[in-house]
Structures are given as structure tokens and as C-alpha cells.
Design a protein around this motif. Structure first.
Motif, PDB file in Angstrom:
ATOM      1  N   ARG A 213     -10.241 -13.458  -3.000  1.00  0.00           N
ATOM      2  CA  ARG A 213      -9.421 -12.224  -2.032  1.00  0.00           C
ATOM      3  C   ARG A 213      -9.392 -12.538  -0.353  1.00  0.00           C
ATOM      4  NH1 ARG A 213     -10.185  -6.528  -4.244  1.00  0.00           N
ATOM      5  NH2 ARG A 213      -9.006  -6.433  -3.121  1.00  0.00           N
TER       6      ARG A 213
ATOM      7  N   PRO B 140      -5.830  -4.780   0.147  1.00  0.00           N
ATOM      8  CA  PRO B 140      -4.020  -5.146  -0.831  1.00  0.00           C
ATOM      9  C   PRO B 140      -4.222  -6.962  -0.485  1.00  0.00           C
ATOM     10  CG  PRO B 140      -3.342  -4.178   1.280  1.00  0.00           C
ATOM     11  CD  PRO B 140      -4.578  -3.927   1.112  1.00  0.00           C
TER      12      PRO B 140
ATOM     13  N   SER C  10       2.486  -3.559  -7.904  1.00  0.00           N
ATOM     14  CA  SER C  10       1.871  -4.109  -7.656  1.00  0.00           C
ATOM     15  C   SER C  10       0.556  -3.164  -7.859  1.00  0.00           C
ATOM     16  CB  SER C  10       0.983  -4.673  -6.610  1.00  0.00           C
ATOM     17  OG  SER C  10       0.790  -3.782  -5.601  1.00  0.00           O
ATOM     18  N   GLU C  11      -0.800  -3.240  -8.795  1.00  0.00           N
ATOM     19  CA  GLU C  11      -1.866  -2.268  -8.944  1.00  0.00           C
ATOM     20  C   GLU C  11      -2.181  -0.883  -7.203  1.00  0.00           C
ATOM     21  OE1 GLU C  11      -5.083  -1.665 -12.031  1.00  0.00           O
ATOM     22  OE2 GLU C  11      -3.371  -4.171 -12.297  1.00  0.00           O
ATOM     23  N   ASP C  12      -2.208  -1.784  -6.314  1.00  0.00           N
ATOM     24  CA  ASP C  12      -2.913  -2.141  -5.255  1.00  0.00           C
ATOM     25  C   ASP C  12      -1.530  -0.974  -4.450  1.00  0.00           C
ATOM     26  OD1 ASP C  12      -5.042  -2.837  -5.154  1.00  0.00           O
ATOM     27  OD2 ASP C  12      -4.518  -4.744  -4.334  1.00  0.00           O
ATOM     28  N   HIS C  13      -0.372  -0.683  -4.989  1.00  0.00           N
ATOM     29  CA  HIS C  13       0.557  -0.152  -3.878  1.00  0.00           C
ATOM     30  C   HIS C  13       0.232   1.410  -5.056  1.00  0.00           C
ATOM     31  CE1 HIS C  13       3.898   1.999  -3.020  1.00  0.00           C
ATOM     32  NE2 HIS C  13       4.822   1.770  -3.610  1.00  0.00           N
TER      33      HIS C  13
ATOM     34  N   ILE D  32      -2.196   2.797  -6.359  1.00  0.00           N
ATOM     35  CA  ILE D  32      -3.975   3.191  -5.996  1.00  0.00           C
ATOM     36  C   ILE D  32      -3.478   4.010  -3.975  1.00  0.00           C
ATOM     37  CG2 ILE D  32      -6.350   2.291  -5.346  1.00  0.00           C
ATOM     38  CD1 ILE D  32      -6.207  -0.020  -7.182  1.00  0.00           C
ATOM     39  N   ALA D  33      -2.925   3.040  -3.844  1.00  0.00           N
ATOM     40  CA  ALA D  33      -2.627   3.502  -1.952  1.00  0.00           C
ATOM     41  C   ALA D  33      -2.206   4.890  -1.770  1.00  0.00           C
ATOM     42  CB  ALA D  33      -2.000   2.196  -1.242  1.00  0.00           C
TER      43      ALA D  33
ATOM     44  N   PRO E 166      -8.505   4.162  -0.182  1.00  0.00           N
ATOM     45  CA  PRO E 166      -8.272   3.730  -1.111  1.00  0.00           C
ATOM     46  C   PRO E 166      -9.250   2.364  -1.699  1.00  0.00           C
ATOM     47  CG  PRO E 166      -6.717   3.034   0.397  1.00  0.00           C
ATOM     48  CD  PRO E 166      -7.365   4.102   0.960  1.00  0.00           C
ATOM     49  N   LYS E 167      -9.124   1.892  -2.620  1.00  0.00           N
ATOM     50  CA  LYS E 167     -10.118   1.604  -3.362  1.00  0.00           C
ATOM     51  C   LYS E 167      -9.296   0.004  -3.831  1.00  0.00           C
ATOM     52  CE  LYS E 167     -14.410   4.171  -3.641  1.00  0.00           C
ATOM     53  NZ  LYS E 167     -15.453   4.076  -4.174  1.00  0.00           N
ATOM     54  N   TYR E 168      -9.365  -0.919  -3.403  1.00  0.00           N
ATOM     55  CA  TYR E 168      -8.356  -2.007  -3.861  1.00  0.00           C
ATOM     56  C   TYR E 168      -8.411  -2.624  -4.733  1.00  0.00           C
ATOM     57  CZ  TYR E 168      -5.420  -0.353   0.116  1.00  0.00           C
ATOM     58  OH  TYR E 168      -4.419   0.400   1.177  1.00  0.00           O
TER      59      TYR E 168
END
Length: 267
Positions: free
Chosen positions: A49, A210, A246-249, A251-252, A262-264
Motif C-alpha cells: 500500500r 486510503p 471504495s470501502e475506505d470511503h 469506512i471514513a 478510521p481503520k482503512y
């Protein structure tokens, strides 16, 4: 992979270390091949990453082409009538720079010492440069009657402007870490003894971030440099749609609502 380049992946961070400190991390053929392969592997690995590019020792990040080997290869070319020596740009330097700059993840350079010629180019190919206060930069090319390679003719004018780039290329000289910071070449300057720890800290923070958004940001900035406002706005629309899915969005946004950090997941 040659032992002149070390490659390690831990917790989403790929660390690529040039490992010829006795030669100031100069680039012989074996090192260039190993660096090219490591950069490509790190760029393509979905488990990676972020990428940290740094070097062993404290004298040099990379002084560019190994001129001792280069002299031998030039002599061989003269004897055989071949022209293989200068194919290194096509076979090694260009793929290394492309892998670093197109990687869909942040690239950090930990510049621990002199970065000259292609070494300067590889540092400029990174997205973020943490620089030791004892480090220095030098374009070097004109000093050995060569033109720029390793992407420097593209990256340097975009970092310092065309006029300053021409000055640094026509009159190669040592640029201190502090001057590099003032020019925008260095993002952060730290005491030399803290370089590795600080570069790793920055890279690990990015590796935990992210990743999809970072990839989109890299693509957006590169696109905007060469396209019109209207084209760039369309690209932003495209990339924001990708990041928003995205999943990260998700999550955020949820973490923001919950007032949590957040835990990306990097996807």
C-alpha cells in the motif's frame, strides 16, 4: 534479486533499499536490474500500500551510473562496434521511473546522502521526499557530457520550474538539503541520524491510509499537469466516482460520524 538491492514487505509497506554503500550506491547493471524488478513488483502487488525507496549507508542515496563499469562497457562498444552501453536508459532507467510514478500507491524516498544523476531522478520519481540534513542533490549529467535521463527532464522542471531546471542542468553543482527544501525538491529535512526512522514513519502512515484515494490523487495531479481545466475537471469526476465507491470511503464517513479514527483496508 541481486543482494545489491534489498526488498522487504511488512504491514503493507514495501521497502526497497539500494545496498552498495561501499560504492555510494552507484548503479551497475546488476543493481539496475534488481531495482527495476523490485519497483515493478512493489507497484503491482495489491498487498503493498506504500513504497519506501532508500539506501544503505550514510554517504549516498545513489550517485547514479557506476562510471567504472560504464568506462569498461564503452571500451567494449568501441572494440566491437556495438552500441549496447546506452541501452540502459531504455532497459533500466525508464522502467524504474515508470514503475514508481505510475504505482497506484504512494512512494516515499528516504534520501540519506548524495543523490546525483539517476539517483536524483529516482528521488524525484517519488511522491514525497524525506531528506537528511547532510544530503545533497546534483544533476551531474552535463558534467559527463550527457543529457538528462531517469525522468529528470520531466520531473525537475515541474518541481522547480523550467528556468531553475535549466540552471541546475547546465551548471551541475551540489544542492544542499536546505536549498533543496527551499526549491521544493525536499518535502521534509531531518537530522541525518533520524532519516530512516522518519522516512519509515511517513511511509507507514501512508501505507495505513486510503490507498484508492492516494492512487486517484497521484493520477489526478499527473493528469492535470498536461491537460486543460475542462479535461481535468472531467478526470476529477471520473476519479472521485472511483474513490467514492471504495470501502475506505465508507469506512471514513462512518468513522467521522462516530468520531473515531478510521481503520482503512486499502480498497
Amino acid at each position: 534479486m541481486a543482494d545489491t538491492v534489498l526488498y522487504e514487505v511488512t504491514d503493507g509497506l514495501a521497502t526497497i533499499t539500494l545496498n552498495r554503500p561501499e560504492a555510494m550506491n552507484a548503479l551497475d547493471i546488476a543493481t539496475k536490474v534488481a531495482l527495476r524488478d523490485a519497483a515493478r513488483e512493489a507497484a503491482a502487488d495489491p498487498a503493498v500500500r506504500a513504497i519506501l525507496l532508500t539506501s544503505a549507508g550514510d554517504r549516498a542515496f545513489c550517485v547514479g551510473q557506476d562510471l567504472k563499469e560504464h568506462i569498461t562497457l564503452l571500451a567494449s562498444d568501441r572494440e566491437t562496434g556495438g552500441g549496447q552501453t546506452m541501452t540502459t536508459v531504455r532497459e533500466h532507467y525508464n522502467p524504474i521511473v515508470r514503475a514508481l510514478m505510475s504505482a497506484p500507491k504512494p512512494v516515499v524516498a528516504g534520501v540519506n546522502g548524495v543523490a546525483a544523476g539517476a539517483g536524483f531522478g529516482f528521488a524525484l520519481a517519488a511522491d514525497y521526499r524525506v531528506v537528511a540534513d547532510t544530503a545533497a542533490f546534483n544533476t551531474s549529467f552535463a558534467g559527463v557530457a550527457l543529457t538528462a535521463d531517469s525522468g529528470v527532464s520531466w520531473t525537475l522542471p515541474r518541481v522547480v520550474g523550467p528556468s531553475r531546471a535549466a540552471d541546475l542542468l547546465f551548471f551541475p553543482r551540489s544542492i544542499s538539503a536546505r536549498d533543496a527544501y527551499e526549491l521544493g525538491i525536499a518535502n521534509k529535512v531531518v537530522p541525518s541520524g533520524e532519516l530512516r526512522a522518519e522516512a519509515e514513519k511517513v511511509a507507514r502512515a501512508l501505507a495505513a491510509g486510503p490507498t484508492v484515494a492516494y492512487a486517484a490523487l497521484k493520477e489526478a495531479v499527473a493528469f492535470g499537469l498536461d491537460h486543460s481545466l475542462d479535461e481535468t475537471l472531467d478526470k476529477e469526476d471520473e476519479l472521485q466516482t472511483r474513490a467514492g465507491a471504495s470501502e475506505d470511503h465508507a469506512i471514513a464517513v462512518q468513522a467521522f460520524v462516530n468520531k473515531e479514527k478510521p481503520k482503512y483496508l486499502g480498497r
